[in-house]
Design a protein around this motif. Sequence first.
Motif, mmCIF file in Angstrom:
data_model
loop_
_atom_site.group_PDB
_atom_site.id
_atom_site.type_symbol
_atom_site.label_atom_id
_atom_site.label_comp_id
_atom_site.label_asym_id
_atom_site.label_seq_id
_atom_site.Cartn_x
_atom_site.Cartn_y
_atom_site.Cartn_z
ATOM 1 N N LEU A 155 0.827 -1.208 0.000
ATOM 2 C CA LEU A 155 0.000 0.000 0.000
ATOM 3 C C LEU A 155 0.862 1.258 0.000
ATOM 4 C CD1 LEU A 155 -2.776 -1.038 2.552
ATOM 5 C CD2 LEU A 155 -2.702 -1.376 0.071
ATOM 6 N N GLY A 156 2.051 1.173 0.615
ATOM 7 C CA GLY A 156 2.948 2.323 0.613
ATOM 8 C C GLY A 156 3.313 2.747 -0.794
ATOM 9 N N ALA A 157 3.583 1.775 -1.657
ATOM 10 C CA ALA A 157 3.915 2.079 -3.054
ATOM 11 C C ALA A 157 2.742 2.746 -3.757
ATOM 12 C CB ALA A 157 4.327 0.804 -3.787
ATOM 13 N N ASN A 158 1.542 2.225 -3.528
ATOM 14 C CA ASN A 158 0.365 2.824 -4.166
ATOM 15 C C ASN A 158 0.135 4.257 -3.702
ATOM 16 O OD1 ASN A 158 -0.450 -0.365 -4.157
ATOM 17 N ND2 ASN A 158 -1.308 0.713 -5.913
ATOM 18 N N LEU A 159 0.397 4.522 -2.417
ATOM 19 C CA LEU A 159 0.254 5.890 -1.925
ATOM 20 C C LEU A 159 1.291 6.818 -2.552
ATOM 21 C CD1 LEU A 159 -0.464 5.197 1.843
ATOM 22 C CD2 LEU A 159 -1.953 6.494 0.313
ATOM 23 N N LEU A 160 2.530 6.361 -2.649
ATOM 24 C CA LEU A 160 3.565 7.187 -3.284
ATOM 25 C C LEU A 160 3.219 7.477 -4.743
ATOM 26 C CD1 LEU A 160 6.911 5.686 -1.898
ATOM 27 C CD2 LEU A 160 5.808 7.823 -1.240
#
Length: 233
Positions: free
Chosen positions: A161-166
């Motif tokens: 999810l961190g990648a999607n937020l970035l």
Amino acid sequence: MPFKRQWDASCPKTWDQFERDGKTYIIQDLAPEDDEQALEILINYMCADEALCGLSDFRNDEKSLTSIRGFWAECLSQRMSLACYTDVDGKKTLVAMNVCVVDSVHESFPLTPIEGRAWKNVYHAMATLEVKCSPFKHLNLETLLHAYGLFVLREFRGAKLGANLLLAREPLALFHGIKGTSTVFTGPASQKLAAKCGFVTIYEMTLKEIAECGLTYPKTDHVIKLMVKKYGD
């Protein structure tokens, strides 16, 4: 003029939606009614988990906790922060977030005073990198999307999810005519993730070097990195 988000009936806007491990996730603007929940998550978990906060004994400094809560609250009030929700039968649950603000070379935001021993230690460590290498000058931009915290609840880590937020910063920024983003990433995992998402390092310092600037950190080779990404090229 300082940036002001036009928040209307079309908001919160959705910037990404995907299925993963049998769950539906939506990345959108953080809804105003979720601000308090977001602040509780940041205070209770991020202040414990984030590298510089841990080294500064943030959780045991009430003045710092009060000050950073006010800082984050002002950030959220700009309505540019991203949130990731699970969607189960139309019921959304906040599981991750990225505190984002629009900042300019002429007018800094937020303006909340930095108070408390631990918060000053953390904030000035991050600010030192931007003094050494201005992301505005590096990207030749007057306005940037800055971020002051990305957090994923423990039970949802591993879902990327961190990648999607970035990555969702890009459509958010471009929608508002902003062509770049900047963040100080303080841990090796977040630095690797940012690099995979297209961020580049423009300046880095070890904790030893930061300590030599007068801040309270162990004199180790742990590196924090100022990383940027330009959009629309």
